[in-house]
Design a protein around this motif. Sequence first.
Motif, PDB file in Angstrom:
ATOM      1  N   GLY A  57       7.033  -4.923   1.435  1.00 57.84           N
ATOM      2  CA  GLY A  57       5.714  -5.255   1.972  1.00 57.84           C
ATOM      3  C   GLY A  57       4.939  -4.017   2.396  1.00 57.84           C
ATOM      4  N   TYR A  58       5.644  -3.062   3.008  1.00 57.08           N
ATOM      5  CA  TYR A  58       4.980  -1.817   3.423  1.00 57.08           C
ATOM      6  C   TYR A  58       4.503  -1.025   2.205  1.00 57.08           C
ATOM      7  CZ  TYR A  58       4.263   2.717   5.659  1.00 57.08           C
ATOM      8  OH  TYR A  58       3.718   3.896   6.100  1.00 57.08           O
ATOM      9  N   ALA A  59       5.318  -1.010   1.145  1.00 54.25           N
ATOM     10  CA  ALA A  59       4.918  -0.303  -0.079  1.00 54.25           C
ATOM     11  C   ALA A  59       3.687  -0.955  -0.709  1.00 54.25           C
ATOM     12  CB  ALA A  59       6.075  -0.283  -1.072  1.00 54.25           C
ATOM     13  N   ILE A  60       3.642  -2.286  -0.694  1.00 55.06           N
ATOM     14  CA  ILE A  60       2.460  -2.976  -1.232  1.00 55.06           C
ATOM     15  C   ILE A  60       1.221  -2.623  -0.422  1.00 55.06           C
ATOM     16  CG2 ILE A  60       1.422  -5.252  -1.589  1.00 55.06           C
ATOM     17  CD1 ILE A  60       4.225  -6.300  -2.235  1.00 55.06           C
ATOM     18  N   TRP A  61       1.360  -2.591   0.902  1.00 55.26           N
ATOM     19  CA  TRP A  61       0.215  -2.220   1.746  1.00 55.26           C
ATOM     20  C   TRP A  61      -0.220  -0.784   1.462  1.00 55.26           C
ATOM     21  CZ3 TRP A  61      -3.855  -3.252   4.375  1.00 55.26           C
ATOM     22  CH2 TRP A  61      -4.352  -2.348   5.323  1.00 55.26           C
ATOM     23  N   GLN A  62       0.737   0.133   1.311  1.00 53.86           N
ATOM     24  CA  GLN A  62       0.411   1.519   1.021  1.00 53.86           C
ATOM     25  C   GLN A  62      -0.315   1.667  -0.318  1.00 53.86           C
ATOM     26  OE1 GLN A  62       1.098   4.636   2.706  1.00 53.86           O
ATOM     27  NE2 GLN A  62       1.226   3.228   4.434  1.00 53.86           N
ATOM     28  N   SER A  63      -0.026   0.773  -1.264  1.00 53.00           N
ATOM     29  CA  SER A  63      -0.674   0.869  -2.567  1.00 53.00           C
ATOM     30  C   SER A  63      -2.167   0.579  -2.498  1.00 53.00           C
ATOM     31  CB  SER A  63      -0.007  -0.095  -3.551  1.00 53.00           C
ATOM     32  OG  SER A  63      -0.280  -1.442  -3.205  1.00 53.00           O
ATOM     33  N   PHE A  64      -2.615  -0.062  -1.434  1.00 50.02           N
ATOM     34  CA  PHE A  64      -4.040  -0.343  -1.277  1.00 50.02           C
ATOM     35  C   PHE A  64      -4.770   0.761  -0.499  1.00 50.02           C
ATOM     36  CE2 PHE A  64      -2.271  -4.655  -1.789  1.00 50.02           C
ATOM     37  CZ  PHE A  64      -3.046  -5.077  -2.858  1.00 50.02           C
ATOM     38  N   THR A  76     -10.793  18.285   5.344  1.00 51.72           N
ATOM     39  CA  THR A  76      -9.930  17.395   6.117  1.00 51.72           C
ATOM     40  C   THR A  76      -9.661  16.120   5.324  1.00 51.72           C
ATOM     41  OG1 THR A  76     -10.888  18.265   8.160  1.00 51.72           O
ATOM     42  CG2 THR A  76      -9.680  16.171   8.301  1.00 51.72           C
ATOM     43  N   SER A  77      -8.407  15.733   5.268  1.00 48.81           N
ATOM     44  CA  SER A  77      -8.031  14.519   4.546  1.00 48.81           C
ATOM     45  C   SER A  77      -7.900  13.352   5.522  1.00 48.81           C
ATOM     46  CB  SER A  77      -6.709  14.732   3.808  1.00 48.81           C
ATOM     47  OG  SER A  77      -5.657  14.988   4.717  1.00 48.81           O
ATOM     48  N   TYR A  78      -8.195  12.194   5.012  1.00 47.62           N
ATOM     49  CA  TYR A  78      -8.030  10.977   5.810  1.00 47.62           C
ATOM     50  C   TYR A  78      -7.675   9.828   4.868  1.00 47.62           C
ATOM     51  CZ  TYR A  78     -12.695   9.703   4.143  1.00 47.62           C
ATOM     52  OH  TYR A  78     -13.782   9.400   3.356  1.00 47.62           O
ATOM     53  N   THR A  79      -6.998   8.838   5.423  1.00 46.68           N
ATOM     54  CA  THR A  79      -6.537   7.682   4.651  1.00 46.68           C
ATOM     55  C   THR A  79      -7.443   6.497   4.943  1.00 46.68           C
ATOM     56  OG1 THR A  79      -4.251   8.466   4.767  1.00 46.68           O
ATOM     57  CG2 THR A  79      -4.593   6.156   4.174  1.00 46.68           C
ATOM     58  N   THR A  80      -7.847   5.810   3.895  1.00 46.79           N
ATOM     59  CA  THR A  80      -8.728   4.661   4.041  1.00 46.79           C
ATOM     60  C   THR A  80      -8.323   3.569   3.063  1.00 46.79           C
ATOM     61  OG1 THR A  80     -11.027   3.923   4.030  1.00 46.79           O
ATOM     62  CG2 THR A  80     -10.402   5.514   2.367  1.00 46.79           C
ATOM     63  N   PHE A  81      -8.806   2.365   3.312  1.00 45.59           N
ATOM     64  CA  PHE A  81      -8.479   1.233   2.451  1.00 45.59           C
ATOM     65  C   PHE A  81      -9.288   1.337   1.159  1.00 45.59           C
ATOM     66  CE2 PHE A  81      -9.042  -3.162   0.985  1.00 45.59           C
ATOM     67  CZ  PHE A  81      -7.724  -3.572   0.911  1.00 45.59           C
ATOM     68  N   GLY A  82      -8.574   1.335   0.023  1.00 43.03           N
ATOM     69  CA  GLY A  82      -9.247   1.488  -1.266  1.00 43.03           C
ATOM     70  C   GLY A  82      -9.210   0.261  -2.135  1.00 43.03           C
ATOM     71  N   GLY A  83      -8.604  -0.827  -1.651  1.00 42.94           N
ATOM     72  CA  GLY A  83      -8.534  -2.038  -2.458  1.00 42.94           C
ATOM     73  C   GLY A  83      -7.673  -1.837  -3.695  1.00 42.94           C
ATOM     74  N   PHE A  84      -8.174  -2.280  -4.833  1.00 40.20           N
ATOM     75  CA  PHE A  84      -7.428  -2.173  -6.096  1.00 40.20           C
ATOM     76  C   PHE A  84      -7.784  -0.901  -6.869  1.00 40.20           C
ATOM     77  CE2 PHE A  84      -7.350  -6.708  -5.173  1.00 40.20           C
ATOM     78  CZ  PHE A  84      -6.026  -7.020  -5.420  1.00 40.20           C
ATOM     79  N   GLU A  85      -8.311   0.081  -6.188  1.00 44.65           N
ATOM     80  CA  GLU A  85      -8.744   1.307  -6.859  1.00 44.65           C
ATOM     81  C   GLU A  85      -7.586   1.988  -7.586  1.00 44.65           C
ATOM     82  OE1 GLU A  85     -10.435   5.706  -5.533  1.00 44.65           O
ATOM     83  OE2 GLU A  85     -10.917   3.949  -4.305  1.00 44.65           O
ATOM     84  N   GLN A  86      -6.441   2.104  -6.903  1.00 48.68           N
ATOM     85  CA  GLN A  86      -5.312   2.781  -7.542  1.00 48.68           C
ATOM     86  C   GLN A  86      -4.733   1.937  -8.677  1.00 48.68           C
ATOM     87  OE1 GLN A  86      -3.059   5.642  -4.769  1.00 48.68           O
ATOM     88  NE2 GLN A  86      -3.126   3.716  -3.625  1.00 48.68           N
ATOM     89  N   TYR A  87      -4.760   0.617  -8.536  1.00 46.14           N
ATOM     90  CA  TYR A  87      -4.265  -0.245  -9.600  1.00 46.14           C
ATOM     91  C   TYR A  87      -5.121  -0.100 -10.857  1.00 46.14           C
ATOM     92  CZ  TYR A  87      -1.119  -2.575  -6.318  1.00 46.14           C
ATOM     93  OH  TYR A  87      -0.124  -2.851  -5.415  1.00 46.14           O
TER      94      TYR A  87
END
Length: 248
Positions: A57-64, A76-87
């Motif tokens: 479940g954590y891996a699935i969340w990280q994939s988004f 500076t880097s930051y993490t944000t929600f990208g939806g299905f962008e990586q898919y």
Amino acid sequence: MTDIATRETRAVAATGGRRRQGAGPRRHSVGPRAGTIAAFLTPFFLPFVLFYLVPVGYAIWQSFLVVRRTGGQFGTSYTTFGGFEQYVQVFQNAEFRASIGRIALFGIVQVPVMLFVALIMALLLDTPLLRLKSFFRIAAFMPYAVPGVIAAIMWSYLYSPQLSPIVDLLKDIGLQPDFLGPGAVLWSAANVSTWLWTGYNMLIMFSALQSIPQELYEAAKLDGASNWTIAWQIKVPIIAPSIILTTV
């Protein structure tokens, strides 16, 4: 006679009444049974949830999530929600789509071959004509007990063009095998997987064969059925649920 029948009827009715009255508390025994079942299942489900479902479940969340930068490449880097962008990026990659095709081909070929070999081995172990059944059963199951690292080292040695005695033997008869080449490496991996898991699936099928009543075989032999007919028309249909289980 009428009085005797009447007394017997009353006795039966009274006994049935007592049984019905006594059957009441049994309904309340579901709770203790449920607690016992939960006690047996908890040692499995607790690690299963903690070490399998939660990481998945954590891996699935990280994939988004995606990493973005402000101020250029060294910003500076930051993490944000990208939806299905990586898919979308992954499935647009031709090499990734080709890898899915190779895995599908691997499963379509390797799984039926492995299960067919496991079924043949289980049927052979179940025949009364075979001697040393315990030895062959352990020998067939042994690859499953070999640690994965040891199996990888052993098969890399057997596949190595410089070290493998199998490669040397094939070269002596005029063949030039390349087990790790682009055209054969997929089937080399399938061979290792088949070697590892055939004995495991064979044991499941063999256990199912052992539960078949011997009277069925005796009746079939009285009707003139051969060992081949008994194997494919009696044994295989009966253990079909086990075959489906191993397929899944």
